[in-house]
Design a protein around this motif. Structure first.
Motif, mmCIF file in Angstrom:
data_model
loop_
_atom_site.group_PDB
_atom_site.id
_atom_site.type_symbol
_atom_site.label_atom_id
_atom_site.label_comp_id
_atom_site.label_asym_id
_atom_site.label_seq_id
_atom_site.Cartn_x
_atom_site.Cartn_y
_atom_site.Cartn_z
ATOM 1 N N HIS A 195 100.129 20.065 87.309
ATOM 2 C CA HIS A 195 99.945 21.510 87.355
ATOM 3 C C HIS A 195 100.255 22.051 88.748
ATOM 4 O O HIS A 195 100.244 21.311 89.733
ATOM 5 C CB HIS A 195 98.526 21.902 86.933
ATOM 6 N N THR A 197 99.547 25.513 91.460
ATOM 7 C CA THR A 197 98.420 26.387 91.764
ATOM 8 C C THR A 197 98.852 27.554 92.646
ATOM 9 O O THR A 197 99.650 27.389 93.573
ATOM 10 C CB THR A 197 97.312 25.588 92.485
ATOM 11 N N LEU A 252 92.130 32.029 92.075
ATOM 12 C CA LEU A 252 92.736 30.703 92.089
ATOM 13 C C LEU A 252 93.268 30.459 90.684
ATOM 14 O O LEU A 252 92.498 30.349 89.731
ATOM 15 C CB LEU A 252 91.709 29.643 92.476
ATOM 16 N N GLY A 254 96.102 28.468 87.967
ATOM 17 C CA GLY A 254 96.898 27.267 87.769
ATOM 18 C C GLY A 254 97.722 27.356 86.499
ATOM 19 O O GLY A 254 97.343 28.048 85.547
ATOM 20 N N GLU A 282 102.153 30.102 95.989
ATOM 21 C CA GLU A 282 101.835 28.749 95.535
ATOM 22 C C GLU A 282 101.306 27.937 96.708
ATOM 23 O O GLU A 282 101.748 28.104 97.851
ATOM 24 C CB GLU A 282 103.084 28.077 94.958
ATOM 25 N N ALA A 288 95.574 22.803 97.146
ATOM 26 C CA ALA A 288 95.046 23.219 95.847
ATOM 27 C C ALA A 288 93.768 22.459 95.505
ATOM 28 O O ALA A 288 92.800 23.040 94.997
ATOM 29 C CB ALA A 288 96.095 23.001 94.763
ATOM 30 N N GLU A 292 90.127 24.171 94.840
ATOM 31 C CA GLU A 292 89.406 23.929 93.590
ATOM 32 C C GLU A 292 88.025 23.343 93.872
ATOM 33 O O GLU A 292 87.032 23.722 93.244
ATOM 34 C CB GLU A 292 90.207 22.998 92.682
#
Length: 434
Positions: A195, A197, A252, A254, A282, A288, A292
């Motif tokens: 993924h 982000t 945030l 994704g 990005e 990322a 998170e």
């Protein structure tokens, strides 16, 4: 037994239980339940104790039955299912199925310390449920010990099975009021796709909420999280991640890297910019992961500012901005801090009312704000709980949300399965008829 008096909601209205049963099997749970039924002793079922609504709060003369030692897990890679006992932690389950190239998506922020049994009992969600769904979407079968001590199986390792009433769905989210879950069959997905982000910072919550609404309408992000200034600053104090302390709101987002052209990613950045983001770009995987982790640490970070009353109200996504504005007004009117962060992509938010536990007047104002926030969510067509459960703390507002008739139907189900009312009394339903 002191540690078993309450869950993480830290309800102060607790008593020392008569005993704590450290069950290691379904048979152990049955013995304890049969004894309690014979003697009319209340039972408080408990998993890892990480619940946030007081659903594992002790009551007078009760025993606690904890499933924390029930930790067996068996993966069937051919059918993409796993049979697991309730005491295994969410993170441990994820790690075990990953060894077989599989993935269990539900990921509460507390995934490293919460148990699968507790997740099922509250129908837990998490950061990725905006795209991949909540716990109920993965439960195929259950073994449940009923109030008379019988162990009954519902469902199994079948993707499609409509034989009889949907009893599995009834028990998921029932918070230990209908039976004690002792085994769970879950469906799994292939390994999680890579993924990408996006981090976006805004000068106003309204801008961020408008961006959320447009993103959620146009694509299915794999994550879409919101944090306000107070939450960001608490996390920055807690972890020192180099967050933008001056921004009013942080998103945030994704996307799964299934589109080689990155169109969903580009769309998120475009929408954030169109709604006035001071920056939207990005971020590389290491950054990322830090961001998170910061979002997952929001609750403990805010808790460092004082005692908190934690909510998980939800509203339709287009009304997220109204919810935020309403909570800000409630915060000002009651002169208390309210930190706000959310699984914004599905409208589920976590307002935390912060107060000084030694200041009785401030505590009174905090409790008033807590109730007003739930009333606001109901008025906006929302819910008093999106994933944490009603427990004991939110029970006074349940009738206002679902109405008299629905509450009566739920009471009938409770009475049919637990006629003596020994299973988790006071959770969801009052111990005596309202």
């Amino acid at each position: 037994m002191e540690a078993y008096r309450c869950d993480r909601a830290s309800d102060t209205h607790t008593v020392m239980p008569l005993a704590v049963v450290l069950a290691e099997s379904t048979a152990d749970v049955q013995v304890a339940v049969r004894w309690a039924a014979q003697h009319g002793v209340p039972i408080v079922p408990r998993g890892a104790g990480t619940g946030l609504s007081g659903g594992a709060t002790t009551v007078a003369g009760c025993i606690v039955i904890t499933t924390e030692r029930m930790r067996a897990v068996q993966v069937d890679a051919d059918t993409r299912t796993v049979v697991v006992q309730p005491g295994l932690l969410n993170a441990e389950l994820k790690a075990e199925v990953a060894r077989h190239g599989l993935w269990y998506p539900p990921d509460p922020a507390s995934f490293q310390i919460c148990s699968i049994g507790g997740n099922v009992a509250t129908n837990a969600g998490g950061l990725c449920c905006v795209k991949y769904g909540v716990t109920a979407d993965y439960v195929l079968g259950l073994e449940v010990v009923l109030a008379d001590g019988r162990a009954v199986r519902f469902g199994g390792a079948l993707i499609k099975d409509v034989a009889g009433l949907p009893m599995v769905k009834l028990f998921v989210g029932s918070e230990g009021t209908l039976g004690i879950i002792t085994e769970i069959t879950l469906r799994l997905l292939p390994a999680q796709p890579a993924h990408r982000t996006v981090a976006a910072w805004f000068d106003s919550p309204a801008q961020a909420a408008a961006a959320v609404a447009e993103i959620a309408t146009g694509i299915r992000p794999s994550m879409l999280e919101y944090m306000d200034r107070l939450s960001v600053n608490a996390v920055e104090d807690h972890l020192g991640l180099g967050l933008d302390r001056d921004a009013a709101a942080f998103l945030l987002a994704g996307v799964d890297e299934l589109d080689p052209h990155g169109r969903d990613l580009a769309r998120i950045i475009e929408v954030c910019a169109a709604h006035g983001a001071r920056s939207a770009a990005e971020v590389e995987p290491p950054r990322a992961a830090e961001l998170e982790a910061g979002r997952r640490a929001a609750i403990p970070a805010v808790e460092e500012r004082g005692r908190v009353l934690l909510e998980d109200v939800g509203v339709p996504i287009p009304l997220l901005g109204e919810l935020i504005a309403g909570i800000e007004a409630i915060s000002r009117a009651n002169d208390v801090e309210v930190a706000f962060f959310a699984h914004a992509g599905d409208g589920n938010s976590h307002p935390l009312v912060v107060f000084d536990n030694e200041d009785r007047d401030q505590q009174t104002r905090a409790e008033r704000a807590y109730g007003e926030i739930m009333t606001l969510a109901i008025r906006l067509g929302g819910t008093i709980t999106g994933e944490h459960g009603v427990g004991r703390l939110k029970r006074p507002w349940l009738r206002s949300q679902i109405g008299d008739d629905a509450l009566e139907v739920e009471r009938r189900i409770k009475t049919a399965l637990d006629p003596a009312g020994i299973l988790n009394p006071g959770t969801i339903f009052k111990e005596t008829q309202e």
